[in-house]
Scaffold this motif. Sequence first.
Motif, mmCIF file in Angstrom:
data_model
loop_
_atom_site.group_PDB
_atom_site.id
_atom_site.type_symbol
_atom_site.label_atom_id
_atom_site.label_comp_id
_atom_site.label_asym_id
_atom_site.label_seq_id
_atom_site.Cartn_x
_atom_site.Cartn_y
_atom_site.Cartn_z
ATOM 1 N N TRP A 1 -16.246 42.115 6.182
ATOM 2 C CA TRP A 1 -14.795 41.943 6.216
ATOM 3 C C TRP A 1 -14.109 43.054 7.021
ATOM 4 N N GLU A 2 -14.895 43.987 7.578
ATOM 5 C CA GLU A 2 -14.330 45.045 8.413
ATOM 6 C C GLU A 2 -14.783 44.899 9.864
ATOM 7 N N MET A 3 -14.860 43.677 10.332
ATOM 8 C CA MET A 3 -15.304 43.461 11.712
ATOM 9 C C MET A 3 -14.363 44.075 12.736
ATOM 10 N N ASP A 4 -13.100 44.266 12.366
ATOM 11 C CA ASP A 4 -12.161 44.912 13.281
ATOM 12 C C ASP A 4 -12.505 46.384 13.494
ATOM 13 N N ARG A 5 -13.415 46.928 12.670
ATOM 14 C CA ARG A 5 -13.844 48.327 12.804
ATOM 15 C C ARG A 5 -15.275 48.430 13.356
ATOM 16 N N LEU A 6 -15.789 47.348 13.896
ATOM 17 C CA LEU A 6 -17.177 47.355 14.359
ATOM 18 C C LEU A 6 -17.424 48.466 15.366
ATOM 19 N N HIS A 7 -16.467 48.721 16.241
ATOM 20 C CA HIS A 7 -16.651 49.786 17.237
ATOM 21 C C HIS A 7 -16.801 51.155 16.570
ATOM 22 N N GLU A 8 -16.110 51.352 15.428
ATOM 23 C CA GLU A 8 -16.247 52.615 14.696
ATOM 24 C C GLU A 8 -17.642 52.742 14.086
ATOM 25 N N TYR A 9 -18.139 51.645 13.542
ATOM 26 C CA TYR A 9 -19.482 51.662 12.964
ATOM 27 C C TYR A 9 -20.538 51.920 14.032
ATOM 28 N N VAL A 10 -20.366 51.301 15.192
ATOM 29 C CA VAL A 10 -21.331 51.512 16.279
ATOM 30 C C VAL A 10 -21.327 52.979 16.705
ATOM 31 N N ALA A 11 -20.141 53.571 16.838
ATOM 32 C CA ALA A 11 -20.053 54.986 17.215
ATOM 33 C C ALA A 11 -20.676 55.878 16.144
ATOM 34 N N PHE A 12 -20.444 55.550 14.880
ATOM 35 C CA PHE A 12 -21.020 56.314 13.769
ATOM 36 C C PHE A 12 -22.541 56.239 13.801
ATOM 37 N N ILE A 13 -23.056 55.048 14.007
ATOM 38 C CA ILE A 13 -24.509 54.849 14.070
ATOM 39 C C ILE A 13 -25.101 55.623 15.248
ATOM 40 N N ARG A 14 -24.436 55.595 16.378
ATOM 41 C CA ARG A 14 -24.925 56.308 17.564
ATOM 42 C C ARG A 14 -24.911 57.825 17.386
ATOM 43 N N SER A 15 -24.099 58.317 16.450
ATOM 44 C CA SER A 15 -23.992 59.769 16.262
ATOM 45 C C SER A 15 -25.248 60.369 15.636
ATOM 46 N N PHE A 16 -26.121 59.520 15.081
ATOM 47 C CA PHE A 16 -27.369 59.997 14.478
ATOM 48 C C PHE A 16 -28.482 59.874 15.513
ATOM 49 N N LYS A 17 -28.898 60.985 16.041
ATOM 50 C CA LYS A 17 -29.887 61.003 17.116
ATOM 51 C C LYS A 17 -31.305 60.993 16.544
ATOM 52 N N ASP A 18 -32.150 60.194 17.161
ATOM 53 C CA ASP A 18 -33.581 60.163 16.821
ATOM 54 C C ASP A 18 -33.831 59.805 15.367
ATOM 55 N N LYS A 19 -33.029 58.890 14.822
ATOM 56 C CA LYS A 19 -33.220 58.417 13.457
ATOM 57 C C LYS A 19 -33.576 56.930 13.478
ATOM 58 N N GLU A 20 -34.339 56.518 12.472
ATOM 59 C CA GLU A 20 -34.654 55.104 12.287
ATOM 60 C C GLU A 20 -33.608 54.526 11.338
ATOM 61 N N ILE A 21 -32.768 53.648 11.846
ATOM 62 C CA ILE A 21 -31.599 53.204 11.087
ATOM 63 C C ILE A 21 -31.739 51.740 10.683
ATOM 64 N N THR A 22 -31.510 51.498 9.410
ATOM 65 C CA THR A 22 -31.436 50.147 8.854
ATOM 66 C C THR A 22 -29.973 49.849 8.543
ATOM 67 N N ILE A 23 -29.541 48.646 8.879
ATOM 68 C CA ILE A 23 -28.155 48.234 8.648
ATOM 69 C C ILE A 23 -28.113 47.240 7.484
ATOM 70 N N ALA A 24 -27.270 47.521 6.500
ATOM 71 C CA ALA A 24 -27.052 46.594 5.393
ATOM 72 C C ALA A 24 -25.735 45.866 5.631
ATOM 73 N N LEU A 25 -25.809 44.549 5.758
ATOM 74 C CA LEU A 25 -24.621 43.721 6.004
ATOM 75 C C LEU A 25 -24.092 43.220 4.660
ATOM 76 N N LEU A 26 -22.901 43.712 4.298
ATOM 77 C CA LEU A 26 -22.296 43.373 3.018
ATOM 78 C C LEU A 26 -21.412 42.148 3.166
ATOM 79 N N GLN A 27 -21.551 41.210 2.253
ATOM 80 C CA GLN A 27 -20.825 39.958 2.299
ATOM 81 C C GLN A 27 -19.543 40.011 1.465
ATOM 82 N N ASP A 28 -18.632 39.110 1.775
ATOM 83 C CA ASP A 28 -17.523 38.794 0.885
ATOM 84 C C ASP A 28 -17.486 37.282 0.710
#
Length: 390
Positions: free
Chosen positions: A98-125
């Motif tokens: 429900w926060e798709m309007d903030r997707l660019h913020e999430y992408v930037a946040f995810i990119r801020s972690f260098k050399d990490k193995e990242i799993t994304i949990a998609l929360l539903q409404d």
Amino acid sequence: MKAPFAWDHYSDQPAIIKDKALKRSMRRSALPSLIKTFCVALLTLPVSVFIMPFIPRRHISGEHFFGMGVNLSYEPNTAPYLVNELGIKKLLIRIPLWEMDRLHEYVAFIRSFKDKEITIALLQDREHITSPDMSRDHFIQIFEALEGICHTYVIGSTINRAKWGFFSVNEYLDFYSVAYALKKERFPHLKLIGSNVIDFEYHFTAHTLFNLKPIRYDALGSLLYVDRRGAPENTQMGFDLIGKIRFLAALIRLSPKTSGELIITETNWPIKNTAPYAPTSETECVSEEDYSDYMVRYHLLAFASQQVSCVFWHQLIAPGYGLIDNREGIRKRPSFDAYKTMLFHLKDAEFIRYHTNNKGHLLVCSTPRGELHISWNLTSTPLYTYKAAS
């Protein structure tokens, strides 16, 4: 989220639905699925219990076992430095649909972690549950935005709690099917983690694993909380934490819907005197010292089971349940150093054996530093000692 559903920003979970008439109505409409859940559980759970002793251990090493949840809402600029200080390599980041309007913020946040193995949990409404086209569109946007950055996704969360939007397992299976169809059609490289039942409620898990939907899970996720029982060694219906894990591993082994991999995608204990940030009532809350010991012992028991490929602790920063309290600046709780110490000793460990009796618990592992012995009992902090390699 749209009413009557609402997000509680203190505890980072949906608020309890106050409209009891709505819940009764939705439960009645979900009755066919609930009957199916009961019947599937009646057939599969006894068989799983029977075969538990015969399920072989997997080969789980410390290198990939430890994971940590981080949240865009808590200190996004500081979190990468704290992650590096902790030494953790695997992260889980939740993206609310429900926060798709903030997707660019999430992408930037995810990119801020260098050399990490990242799993994304998609929360539903509820909107995404009832609108497959919306879910499909948003899944595509997320998968494309994170192409080359993340390839592992937890599809849905806490599917057996009405406040999270699902009123039946059938609804979850339909929701997961949207993501699975996209994997088959456009994103074959993705790893999809499914099921995601919270607590020791394996009748719901059984239904996610035994159904006629043309789906598969690349791994099965479980939010295996044991906080309402106190210490992780305590039992529920005769099962301690290792027993619950082995029970779940046996259920997975029976199912044709998964490869057999089990991931604990979320677990923690709530902390005393943190209301309204604690996600439970004060009754279930523990002291910071007990939280630290329980957290370490939970990981040691899960590792000793040799059935769980990764435990994602929920989470790094959170006033009510995290390793760090950020209400008045950054305050590292005792659990921060305890986690750091645990990770130092076990990040390159290989399981040798585990033993328990009325005197306590002993986990033995091989490491480059020698044979590691970890001992504890119900009233002690785990002790790490080494037997030098000959």
